[in-house]
Design an enzyme around this catalytic site. Structure first.
Site, PDB file in Angstrom:
ATOM      1  CG  ASP A  66      32.543  20.301  45.622  1.00 10.61           C
ATOM      2  OD1 ASP A  66      32.773  19.071  45.640  1.00 10.61           O
ATOM      3  OD2 ASP A  66      32.161  20.892  44.608  1.00 10.61           O
ATOM      4  CG  ASP A 135      23.282  26.115  38.016  1.00  9.80           C
ATOM      5  OD1 ASP A 135      24.393  25.554  37.888  1.00  9.80           O
ATOM      6  OD2 ASP A 135      22.726  26.258  39.120  1.00  9.80           O
ATOM      7  CG  HIS A 137      27.088  24.549  39.764  1.00 14.89           C
ATOM      8  ND1 HIS A 137      25.825  24.077  39.559  1.00 14.89           N
ATOM      9  CD2 HIS A 137      27.830  23.456  40.087  1.00 14.89           C
ATOM     10  CE1 HIS A 137      25.784  22.773  39.754  1.00 14.89           C
ATOM     11  NE2 HIS A 137      27.005  22.355  40.064  1.00 14.89           N
ATOM     12  CD  GLU A 142      24.583  26.086  43.123  1.00 19.72           C
ATOM     13  OE1 GLU A 142      24.626  26.159  41.873  1.00 19.72           O
ATOM     14  OE2 GLU A 142      24.092  25.117  43.723  1.00 19.72           O
TER      15      GLU A 142
END
Length: 260
Positions: A66, A135, A137, A142
């Site tokens: 990314d 979380d 991801h 996400e």
């Protein structure tokens, strides 16, 4: 999914062993590189092996997961610069062999499609290093992301920006709001996924990833569907696992000839 629970140094050595086998056995290996804190010991171990044992990356290509959108090219937290600092310039990758999504492109959709084509053109990723967010991801997929998604623009959640603020002098307002990221569908096409997670703040996400139902609310859970996943955990990250004792038993009793 193989789960290994050990100290951080052992985990780094195991991941480096897998990458070294790839580099020494494949004519044109392709490695997927991740940023964040989790892979740093792996990169240190690979650098040591390069310097002390002649481990070469000269015949390899690498692809990043990314990149931030709208961050200056010379910013130290631009992921291309981070990868250069942590691994690419410390070993002997050939010029142009390390690729990243173009977060500065005028046409981000076209840049995303071009990145997908580059990965395919290289023959696909042989081994992809991964981390996991608090979380759930993976890369910047996400919660709520399509589990079949491809490289694309994503908005970062406030939680992710808060987690990453430590890299921006603790100021969440400096953390970009957009990124380009490989999708979960893209990641799932890599031949071997090696995910590293350390620290108690990752324990719930790790529990959901390994033992929870597959759900876009915890994108990492789709890794349960991959045929070759290695999850490397320290004791803190493994602390919520219900089957932790079984994972330890399975690893301790695996055949000696069987690698990760």
């Amino acid at each position: 999914m193989e789960v290994v629970i050990a100290d951080e140094y052992t985990l780094a050595e195991l991941a480096a062993d897998a990458i070294e086998r790839l580099l020494r056995t494949e004519a044109a290996p392709v490695i997927g590189l991740a940023t964040g804190s989790s892979p740093l010991r792996i990169y240190d171990e690979l650098t040591t092996r390069h310097k002390n044992e002649g481990l070469s990356f000269a015949h390899a290509q690498a692809f990043m997961l990314d990149e931030y959108v709208g961050i200056a090219d010379d910013h130290p937290q631009r992921y291309r610069n981070v990868i250069d600092t942590e691994i690419a310039t410390r070993v002997d990758f050939a010029e142009g062999a390390v690729h990243g999504p173009d977060g500065s492109a005028d046409d981000l959709a076209a840049a995303s499609a071009d990145y997908e084509r580059k990965i395919v053109g290289a023959g696909g990723i042989d081994l992809q290093i991964l981390g996991i967010g608090t979380d759930g991801h993976v890369a910047f997929n996400e919660p709520g992301s399509s589990l079949a998604s491809r490289t694309r623009v994503k908005s970062l959640t406030q939680q992710t920006r808060m987690d990453n603020a430590r890299f921006f002098d603790g100021d969440v307002e400096q953390v970009p709001k957009l990124c380009l990221t490989q999708g979960m569908g893209t990641i799932m096409e890599a031949k071997h996924l090696v995910l590293v997670a350390t620290g108690g703040n990752k324990a719930e996400a790790v529990h959901q990833m390994i033992e929870g139902p597959i759900s876009a609310m915890w994108p990492a859970t789709v890794l349960q569907m991959h045929q070759h996943v290695t999850v490397l955990l320290d004791e803190a990250a493994a602390s919520r696992l219900q089957l932790g004792d079984y994972y330890r038993h399975a690893y301790e009793n695996k055949p000696e000839w069987q690698n990760l």
